[in-house]
Design a protein around this motif. Sequence first.
Motif, PDB file in Angstrom:
ATOM      1  N   LEU A  31       0.824  -1.211   0.000  1.00  0.00           N
ATOM      2  CA  LEU A  31       0.000   0.000   0.000  1.00  0.00           C
ATOM      3  C   LEU A  31       0.858   1.261   0.000  1.00  0.00           C
ATOM      4  N   ASP A  32       2.019   1.204   0.636  1.00  0.00           N
ATOM      5  CA  ASP A  32       2.910   2.366   0.667  1.00  0.00           C
ATOM      6  C   ASP A  32       3.343   2.794  -0.725  1.00  0.00           C
ATOM      7  N   GLY A  33       3.344   1.854  -1.667  1.00  0.00           N
ATOM      8  CA  GLY A  33       3.790   2.172  -3.017  1.00  0.00           C
ATOM      9  C   GLY A  33       2.684   2.628  -3.947  1.00  0.00           C
ATOM     10  N   ARG A  34       1.462   2.742  -3.448  1.00  0.00           N
ATOM     11  CA  ARG A  34       0.349   3.116  -4.317  1.00  0.00           C
ATOM     12  C   ARG A  34       0.239   4.628  -4.438  1.00  0.00           C
ATOM     13  N   ALA A  35      -0.256   5.080  -5.593  1.00  0.00           N
ATOM     14  CA  ALA A  35      -0.432   6.513  -5.847  1.00  0.00           C
ATOM     15  C   ALA A  35      -1.827   6.947  -5.389  1.00  0.00           C
ATOM     16  N   ASN A  36      -1.971   8.254  -5.180  1.00  0.00           N
ATOM     17  CA  ASN A  36      -3.277   8.846  -4.840  1.00  0.00           C
ATOM     18  C   ASN A  36      -3.891   8.244  -3.576  1.00  0.00           C
ATOM     19  N   ARG A  37      -3.052   7.831  -2.637  1.00  0.00           N
ATOM     20  CA  ARG A  37      -3.594   7.322  -1.378  1.00  0.00           C
ATOM     21  C   ARG A  37      -4.400   8.418  -0.693  1.00  0.00           C
ATOM     22  N   SER A  38      -5.464   8.027  -0.031  1.00  0.00           N
ATOM     23  CA  SER A  38      -6.315   9.009   0.650  1.00  0.00           C
ATOM     24  C   SER A  38      -5.681   9.462   1.961  1.00  0.00           C
ATOM     25  N   VAL A  39      -6.101  10.617   2.430  1.00  0.00           N
ATOM     26  CA  VAL A  39      -5.689  11.096   3.751  1.00  0.00           C
ATOM     27  C   VAL A  39      -6.128  10.099   4.816  1.00  0.00           C
ATOM     28  N   TRP A  40      -7.291   9.490   4.584  1.00  0.00           N
ATOM     29  CA  TRP A  40      -7.808   8.489   5.527  1.00  0.00           C
ATOM     30  C   TRP A  40      -6.794   7.351   5.707  1.00  0.00           C
ATOM     31  N   LEU A  41      -6.259   6.818   4.609  1.00  0.00           N
ATOM     32  CA  LEU A  41      -5.343   5.690   4.688  1.00  0.00           C
ATOM     33  C   LEU A  41      -4.077   6.068   5.441  1.00  0.00           C
ATOM     34  N   ASP A  42      -3.476   7.191   5.085  1.00  0.00           N
ATOM     35  CA  ASP A  42      -2.231   7.599   5.738  1.00  0.00           C
ATOM     36  C   ASP A  42      -2.462   7.898   7.222  1.00  0.00           C
ATOM     37  N   SER A  43      -3.617   8.490   7.537  1.00  0.00           N
ATOM     38  CA  SER A  43      -3.928   8.790   8.941  1.00  0.00           C
ATOM     39  C   SER A  43      -4.152   7.510   9.739  1.00  0.00           C
ATOM     40  N   TYR A  44      -4.839   6.557   9.128  1.00  0.00           N
ATOM     41  CA  TYR A  44      -5.107   5.302   9.837  1.00  0.00           C
ATOM     42  C   TYR A  44      -3.811   4.534  10.080  1.00  0.00           C
ATOM     43  N   LYS A  45      -2.937   4.506   9.068  1.00  0.00           N
ATOM     44  CA  LYS A  45      -1.672   3.800   9.253  1.00  0.00           C
ATOM     45  C   LYS A  45      -0.843   4.450  10.360  1.00  0.00           C
ATOM     46  N   GLN A  46      -0.812   5.779  10.382  1.00  0.00           N
ATOM     47  CA  GLN A  46      -0.055   6.462  11.427  1.00  0.00           C
ATOM     48  C   GLN A  46      -0.655   6.181  12.800  1.00  0.00           C
TER      49      GLN A  46
END
Length: 499
Positions: free
Chosen positions: A245-260
């Motif tokens: 998933l880290d290598g995917r483009a156009n990741r949502s803010v939701w995804l990055d926030s959830y991972k953090q």
Amino acid sequence: MAVLALLGLLAILLAILHFGRCRRPDEPPLDRGLIPWLGHALEFGKDAVKFLSEMKKKHGDIFTVQAAGKFITILLDPLSYDVVLWESRSKLDFNPYARILMDRMFDVRLPEYDPNEEKAMLRMTLQKPNLSSLTKAMSFNLRTVLLYDPSIASRQWKEEDLFHLCYSTMLRAGYLTLYGNEMKDYEDVASQTKDQAHSLEVYNEFYKLDRLLMKAARSSLSAGEKKKFDSIKKDLWELLSVKRLDGRANRSVWLDSYKQHLVDLGVDEDMQTRAMLLQLWSTQSNAGPAVFWLLLFLLKHPSAMAAVRGEMEKTLSRKQTTGQVHEISQEKLDSTPIFDSALNETLRLTAAPFITREVLQDMCLRLHDCREYRLRKGDRLCLFPYISPQMDPEIYEQPEIFKYDRFLNVDGTEKTDFYKGGEKLKYYTMPWGAGINVCIGKFFAVNSIKQCIFLFLTYFDLELKDPKAKIPDFDKERYGFGMLQPEIDVIVRYKLKEQ
């Protein structure tokens, strides 16, 4: 010896029945069932609506049943739901039950997990100011999945199961929107081709998992099913690994926030990946079924279809072409009272979640009519809005019938005045939950459902293969877990319109 053993077993069973839990004078009516420990688990799991409706006729709108060793108090008075929805978390809390389901269904165990804290943290990633970008991305991804599929480019009639078509379309587009694309450029043909293939792979594996999830939630998988279930999860964990998933483009803010958020909890990569599958189910399992039921109701009710089409054409107010993406503004998405009524009616008929709380301490529950009942620590309290208010004939005339304008006033504005016992209801339909546990993704989900329906009705000729086909019954094991699914599918014919 066999006779003595049998007599001993009977003695034990009689002792359990005699010395088991009894109702105290200030507690709700208690119905333990005839089978020790198991109680009513089988009837409850087989058809919750039938079972709880029978219990309501027998005991009234509050009662306690035994099911697989657990005592569950059911409250079916919508005028009293507020006392549960806003009760202090020191007394009633969803957290313990959420942990149980996360482990049973997805093998997810998170330290210091607090679902309310998590929702508060993620709410803004799915609402304003991020709602606009999510909605725009969903628009692009719906077109990638639905319009740019080479199999429909010929404009020849194609037959498909409607539920599969809707579930696949919404889950794949939702996955691409939240979890990212193969490449940054939405309109690049190579990127679209890769997104189509990858999202279909994710959906196919997820759909196989979805067939077994309800049994997993109830711990009723057979040995063979459990082996298959675990194998499917491993395949999905590979597809949803955080490294991938880290290598995917156009990741949502939701995804990055959830991972953090998971990193902040101290969760390792393996558990992060498992949590990503949990979230795929949490965010994407209901929108597809909602699109299915709404499209089916529209196809079965020509007057409703005509009203929705007329409003849609007026709202869009310009010709759409498949070769160009036209963004539908939030203002236009919010200007569809007829569609909103049809959607609300669809959800009233087909959304059936339990609203569950664990009782963390002995407490008094004071209902709207001033009745008071004691609840015991360790029990579970459950609301089931599907029975009341949503299917309550005192609130809705002919509640089993789809009426697309049920939530419209005569002047075309939204109708919000519904009554029970002569009193106006605060909660007259509850597909999104309520109180502190209301669905944080509601606005994004509604936008996505509207966009999908608009695409189907704008770009496709769509019809039932058999116009006389009956609306299918529900898969009854889905009661309590969000949107219902059909017991059997319905075949449709569709093709791209001539532009």
